[in-house]
Design a protein around this motif. Structure first.
Motif, PDB file in Angstrom:
ATOM      1  N   ILE A  81      -9.205 -23.078 -18.858  1.00 35.83           N
ATOM      2  CA  ILE A  81      -8.744 -22.423 -20.088  1.00 35.83           C
ATOM      3  C   ILE A  81      -7.736 -21.372 -19.639  1.00 35.83           C
ATOM      4  CG2 ILE A  81      -9.418 -21.159 -22.164  1.00 35.83           C
ATOM      5  CD1 ILE A  81     -12.353 -21.611 -21.271  1.00 35.83           C
ATOM      6  N   ARG A  82      -6.544 -21.416 -20.223  1.00 38.31           N
ATOM      7  CA  ARG A  82      -5.538 -20.426 -19.845  1.00 38.31           C
ATOM      8  C   ARG A  82      -5.572 -19.263 -20.825  1.00 38.31           C
ATOM      9  NH1 ARG A  82       0.641 -21.997 -19.649  1.00 38.31           N
ATOM     10  NH2 ARG A  82       0.617 -20.817 -21.580  1.00 38.31           N
ATOM     11  N   VAL A  83      -5.675 -18.056 -20.282  1.00 34.42           N
ATOM     12  CA  VAL A  83      -5.677 -16.857 -21.140  1.00 34.42           C
ATOM     13  C   VAL A  83      -4.432 -16.050 -20.797  1.00 34.42           C
ATOM     14  CG1 VAL A  83      -6.967 -14.798 -21.835  1.00 34.42           C
ATOM     15  CG2 VAL A  83      -8.212 -16.829 -21.064  1.00 34.42           C
ATOM     16  N   ASP A  84      -3.519 -15.943 -21.782  1.00 32.94           N
ATOM     17  CA  ASP A  84      -2.281 -15.210 -21.512  1.00 32.94           C
ATOM     18  C   ASP A  84      -2.498 -13.717 -21.736  1.00 32.94           C
ATOM     19  OD1 ASP A  84      -0.403 -17.245 -20.721  1.00 32.94           O
ATOM     20  OD2 ASP A  84      -0.657 -18.044 -22.739  1.00 32.94           O
ATOM     21  N   ALA A  85      -3.079 -13.071 -20.737  1.00 34.16           N
ATOM     22  CA  ALA A  85      -3.321 -11.620 -20.807  1.00 34.16           C
ATOM     23  C   ALA A  85      -2.752 -11.049 -19.517  1.00 34.16           C
ATOM     24  CB  ALA A  85      -4.812 -11.349 -20.905  1.00 34.16           C
ATOM     25  N   ARG A  86      -1.631 -10.330 -19.640  1.00 31.61           N
ATOM     26  CA  ARG A  86      -0.943  -9.864 -18.438  1.00 31.61           C
ATOM     27  C   ARG A  86      -1.838  -9.002 -17.557  1.00 31.61           C
ATOM     28  NH1 ARG A  86       4.752  -8.003 -17.576  1.00 31.61           N
ATOM     29  NH2 ARG A  86       4.106  -5.902 -18.101  1.00 31.61           N
ATOM     30  N   GLY A  87      -1.690  -9.189 -16.262  1.00 26.88           N
ATOM     31  CA  GLY A  87      -2.426  -8.350 -15.320  1.00 26.88           C
ATOM     32  C   GLY A  87      -1.565  -8.146 -14.090  1.00 26.88           C
ATOM     33  N   CYS A  88      -1.991  -7.270 -13.206  1.00 30.70           N
ATOM     34  CA  CYS A  88      -1.165  -7.058 -12.016  1.00 30.70           C
ATOM     35  C   CYS A  88      -2.007  -6.802 -10.778  1.00 30.70           C
ATOM     36  CB  CYS A  88      -0.182  -5.915 -12.231  1.00 30.70           C
ATOM     37  SG  CYS A  88      -0.956  -4.336 -12.466  1.00 30.70           S
ATOM     38  N   VAL A  89      -1.340  -7.031  -9.641  1.00 32.99           N
ATOM     39  CA  VAL A  89      -1.908  -6.654  -8.352  1.00 32.99           C
ATOM     40  C   VAL A  89      -1.252  -5.327  -7.992  1.00 32.99           C
ATOM     41  CG1 VAL A  89      -2.228  -7.314  -5.949  1.00 32.99           C
ATOM     42  CG2 VAL A  89      -2.006  -9.091  -7.710  1.00 32.99           C
ATOM     43  N   LEU A  90      -2.085  -4.336  -7.698  1.00 34.13           N
ATOM     44  CA  LEU A  90      -1.565  -2.997  -7.408  1.00 34.13           C
ATOM     45  C   LEU A  90      -1.368  -2.796  -5.914  1.00 34.13           C
ATOM     46  CD1 LEU A  90      -4.101  -1.202  -9.715  1.00 34.13           C
ATOM     47  CD2 LEU A  90      -1.630  -1.180 -10.073  1.00 34.13           C
ATOM     48  N   HIS A  91      -0.463  -1.904  -5.555  1.00 34.04           N
ATOM     49  CA  HIS A  91      -0.463  -1.354  -4.201  1.00 34.04           C
ATOM     50  C   HIS A  91      -1.579  -0.320  -4.208  1.00 34.04           C
ATOM     51  CE1 HIS A  91       3.284  -3.098  -2.759  1.00 34.04           C
ATOM     52  NE2 HIS A  91       3.855  -2.766  -3.893  1.00 34.04           N
ATOM     53  N   ARG A  92      -2.760  -0.693  -3.751  1.00 31.69           N
ATOM     54  CA  ARG A  92      -3.902   0.201  -3.905  1.00 31.69           C
ATOM     55  C   ARG A  92      -3.694   1.519  -3.142  1.00 31.69           C
ATOM     56  NH1 ARG A  92      -9.478   0.514  -5.548  1.00 31.69           N
ATOM     57  NH2 ARG A  92      -9.712   2.728  -5.164  1.00 31.69           N
ATOM     58  N   ASP A  93      -2.999   1.442  -1.977  1.00 36.13           N
ATOM     59  CA  ASP A  93      -2.755   2.685  -1.230  1.00 36.13           C
ATOM     60  C   ASP A  93      -1.896   3.644  -2.055  1.00 36.13           C
ATOM     61  OD1 ASP A  93      -0.683   0.846  -1.047  1.00 36.13           O
ATOM     62  OD2 ASP A  93      -0.097   1.418   0.989  1.00 36.13           O
ATOM     63  N   ARG A  94      -0.933   3.084  -2.789  1.00 36.74           N
ATOM     64  CA  ARG A  94      -0.062   3.956  -3.595  1.00 36.74           C
ATOM     65  C   ARG A  94      -0.801   4.511  -4.806  1.00 36.74           C
ATOM     66  NH1 ARG A  94       5.535   0.425  -3.722  1.00 36.74           N
ATOM     67  NH2 ARG A  94       5.584   0.002  -1.485  1.00 36.74           N
ATOM     68  N   LEU A  95      -1.690   3.706  -5.381  1.00 33.34           N
ATOM     69  CA  LEU A  95      -2.462   4.204  -6.535  1.00 33.34           C
ATOM     70  C   LEU A  95      -3.317   5.397  -6.092  1.00 33.34           C
ATOM     71  CD1 LEU A  95      -3.266   3.495  -9.582  1.00 33.34           C
ATOM     72  CD2 LEU A  95      -5.379   2.656  -8.555  1.00 33.34           C
ATOM     73  N   ASP A  96      -4.004   5.229  -4.953  1.00 33.07           N
ATOM     74  CA  ASP A  96      -4.842   6.325  -4.443  1.00 33.07           C
ATOM     75  C   ASP A  96      -3.983   7.558  -4.166  1.00 33.07           C
ATOM     76  OD1 ASP A  96      -6.728   4.339  -4.528  1.00 33.07           O
ATOM     77  OD2 ASP A  96      -7.472   4.632  -2.490  1.00 33.07           O
ATOM     78  N   ALA A  97      -2.833   7.327  -3.510  1.00 32.40           N
ATOM     79  CA  ALA A  97      -1.957   8.462  -3.164  1.00 32.40           C
ATOM     80  C   ALA A  97      -1.494   9.176  -4.430  1.00 32.40           C
ATOM     81  CB  ALA A  97      -0.759   7.974  -2.353  1.00 32.40           C
ATOM     82  N   HIS A  98      -1.214   8.398  -5.478  1.00 32.48           N
ATOM     83  CA  HIS A  98      -0.782   8.997  -6.745  1.00 32.48           C
ATOM     84  C   HIS A  98      -1.821  10.006  -7.230  1.00 32.48           C
ATOM     85  CE1 HIS A  98       0.390   9.294 -10.995  1.00 32.48           C
ATOM     86  NE2 HIS A  98      -0.881   9.068 -11.266  1.00 32.48           N
ATOM     87  N   TYR A  99      -3.096   9.583  -7.275  1.00 29.15           N
ATOM     88  CA  TYR A  99      -4.141  10.476  -7.793  1.00 29.15           C
ATOM     89  C   TYR A  99      -4.365  11.671  -6.865  1.00 29.15           C
ATOM     90  CZ  TYR A  99      -5.343   7.587 -11.738  1.00 29.15           C
ATOM     91  OH  TYR A  99      -5.287   6.924 -12.933  1.00 29.15           O
ATOM     92  N   ILE A 100      -4.438  11.393  -5.564  1.00 29.12           N
ATOM     93  CA  ILE A 100      -4.763  12.470  -4.616  1.00 29.12           C
ATOM     94  C   ILE A 100      -3.627  13.504  -4.577  1.00 29.12           C
ATOM     95  CG2 ILE A 100      -5.140  12.967  -2.151  1.00 29.12           C
ATOM     96  CD1 ILE A 100      -7.563  11.649  -3.522  1.00 29.12           C
ATOM     97  N   GLU A 101      -2.387  13.012  -4.485  1.00 26.59           N
ATOM     98  CA  GLU A 101      -1.256  13.961  -4.373  1.00 26.59           C
ATOM     99  C   GLU A 101      -1.105  14.788  -5.650  1.00 26.59           C
ATOM    100  OE1 GLU A 101       2.050  11.542  -3.123  1.00 26.59           O
ATOM    101  OE2 GLU A 101       1.047  11.098  -1.216  1.00 26.59           O
ATOM    102  N   GLU A 102      -1.257  14.117  -6.807  1.00 27.33           N
ATOM    103  CA  GLU A 102      -1.153  14.854  -8.080  1.00 27.33           C
ATOM    104  C   GLU A 102      -2.257  15.902  -8.187  1.00 27.33           C
ATOM    105  OE1 GLU A 102       0.750  14.892 -11.252  1.00 27.33           O
ATOM    106  OE2 GLU A 102       2.057  14.475  -9.549  1.00 27.33           O
ATOM    107  N   ALA A 103      -3.469  15.519  -7.770  1.00 27.09           N
ATOM    108  CA  ALA A 103      -4.599  16.457  -7.863  1.00 27.09           C
ATOM    109  C   ALA A 103      -4.357  17.654  -6.939  1.00 27.09           C
ATOM    110  CB  ALA A 103      -5.901  15.747  -7.502  1.00 27.09           C
TER     111      ALA A 103
END
Ligand SMILES: Cc1cc2nc3c(=O)[nH]c(=O)nc-3n(C[C@H](O)[C@H](O)[C@H](O)COP(=O)(O)OP(=O)(O)OC[C@H]3O[C@@H](n4cnc5c(N)ncnc54)[C@H](O)[C@@H]3O)c2cc1C
Length: 386
Positions: A81-103
């Motif tokens: 069954i195909r479900v057209d719901a957009r998703g993505c693969v993240l650069h997990r290191d960059r996501l973590d850095a985003h939160y840590i650096e902002e904090a």
């Protein structure tokens, strides 16, 4: 800082989001994590756009490795069954850095290689934790240290409703000619990975991840992985395994007790599965912390505002998720094949709104296609409620 406003234990998605939101709200915040600052990023790196939006999660272009158009849910015999719901693969290191650096930019202290050993409790109120052998005091402590962390239980609360239902996972990063090219995630359900799913995430070019998430078959799920790999290679050609990650996904465990005096729990430790919903829960915990500190009241009654907010936004997502997975766990491969066949012509763009409405919509479609199958599903769903 002698005594922090908030001590966050664990740089999980929930813990990082909580730290950032606390800092944004002007609270004196400390985040401790036992890992080294140059840690290998978590294998959890995919999100669906709708979930990310619900979590107010940033999906800025530099955080996204690859967008995918949706997912194909496959039955054991290979129907889809195909479900057209957009998703993505993240650069997990960059996501973590985003939160840590902002904090950190907003004044939070982040301490790596700091392990919380136990909570400091006085007159039934949690007042911080013993970290690397030293007491670290805080008005509010947020436990966000993942599925294997027993700290919340030490405060006398049981954060997961069904802790025996963790899905133990083995995921491999593989290379093989063209395996990264498809534009949909693939989740195969049934005996290939009982209780949850076998995954295929195309990363672009020749790279992909494949994995199995299995419930109630112990922590060692390598036999299921080998079978999935064999099937995968038969379909896509030979691959080379670059690295392997193991862990547990709390998707079917359901959150249970989330607060006591001076303490809130969020993320995988209490069954709030997934990056996006962990981030949202951490943010809600931070907002409650700010209100509690403003009122000078860190009692369990006050902190229950976090539970109410979280339940309003996310409780039904988790409940419907568990019900669906419990139904699948009880189904034989032939029944799953029949279900997928019945849903092949279902217009999945109608999957919107409240999770219960989505479930009901799918159910009505199955009733029209095969009343007998619908009865079977109803029976399995009701068994899953017990
Ligand atoms: C293989 C695998 C792949 C997955 N892929 C996805 C995915 O693609 N997308 C998705 O949404 N979900 C995914 N999940 C589910 C997801 O991992 C979790 O639901 C989500 O990451 C939540 O993380 P967590 O709260 O469990 O904490 P974790 O991410 O496990 O973080 C816990 C943190 O706490 C720290 N810690 C632990 N104990 C202590 C202590 N005593 N003192 C200080 N620090 C401590 C640890 O070092 C760690 O940094 C995956 C799960 C697995 C197992």
């Amino acid at each position: 800082m002698d005594r922090a406003d908030v001590l966050v234990i664990g740089a999980s998605p929930a813990g990082m989001a909580c730290t950032l939101e606390c800092a944004r709200l002007g609270l004196a915040t400390v985040l401790v994590d036992s890992k080294r600052p140059d840690y290998v990023p978590s294998p959890a790196n995919t999100v669906f756009e709708a979930m990310a939006k619900k979590a107010h999660m940033p999906l800025e272009p530099h955080l996204v490795r690859r967008w995918l158009k949706g997912m194909v849910i496959r039955s054991p015999s290979g129907r889809g069954i195909r479900v057209d719901a957009r998703g993505c693969v993240l650069h997990r290191d960059r996501l973590d850095a985003h939160y840590i650096e902002e904090a950190e930019r907003r004044g939070a202290r982040v301490l790596w290689q700091h392990r919380a050993e136990r909570l400091v409790v006085s007159d039934g109120i949690v007042e911080g934790a013993v970290v690397n052998g030293e007491p670290m005091r805080a008005a509010i402590t947020v436990v966000a240290c993942g599925v294997d962390c027993g700290l919340a239980r030490l405060a006398g609360i049981s954060p997961m409703r069904h802790p025996h239902d963790l899905a133990w996972a083995l995921e491999a990063h593989v290379v093989g000619e063209g395996v990264g090219e498809p534009e949909y995630f693939e989740y195969t359900v049934g005996s290939v990975a009982p209780g949850w799913k076998a995954t295929y995430t195309p990363l672009g070019g020749d790279e992909a991840t494949i994995g199995v998430y299995v419930r109630r078959h112990g922590r060692d799920v390598s036999a299921f992985f080998e079978r999935h790999l064999t099937r995968f290679e038969a379909e896509h050609g030979p691959v080379r395994v670059l690295s392997v990650a193991k862990g547990a996904d709390p998707v079917a465990t359901l959150p249970h007790e989330l607060v006591c005096g001076g303490l809130m729990v969020c993320g995988g430790v209490c069954g709030q599965s997934g990056i996006a919903y962990g981030i949202r829960a951490g943010t809600l915990a931070a907002q409650t912390a700010a209100e509690a500190l403003d009122k000078g009241d860190v009692s369990a009654a006050m902190l229950r505002a976090y539970v109410r907010r979280w339940r309003r936004e996310l409780w039904w997502e988790h409940v419907v998720g568990r019900l669906s997975l419990e139904m699948l766990r009880r189904m034989r491969d032939e029944e799953i094949d029949a279900l997928v066949a019945a849903l092949e012509d279902y217009d999945t763009s109608r999957l919107r709104g409240h999770p219960l409405l989505k479930l009901a919509g799918v159910g009505m479609h199955v009733v029209r296609k095969s009343p007998l199958l619908a009865l079977t599903l109803l029976r399995k769903i009701s068994q899953g409620m017990t």
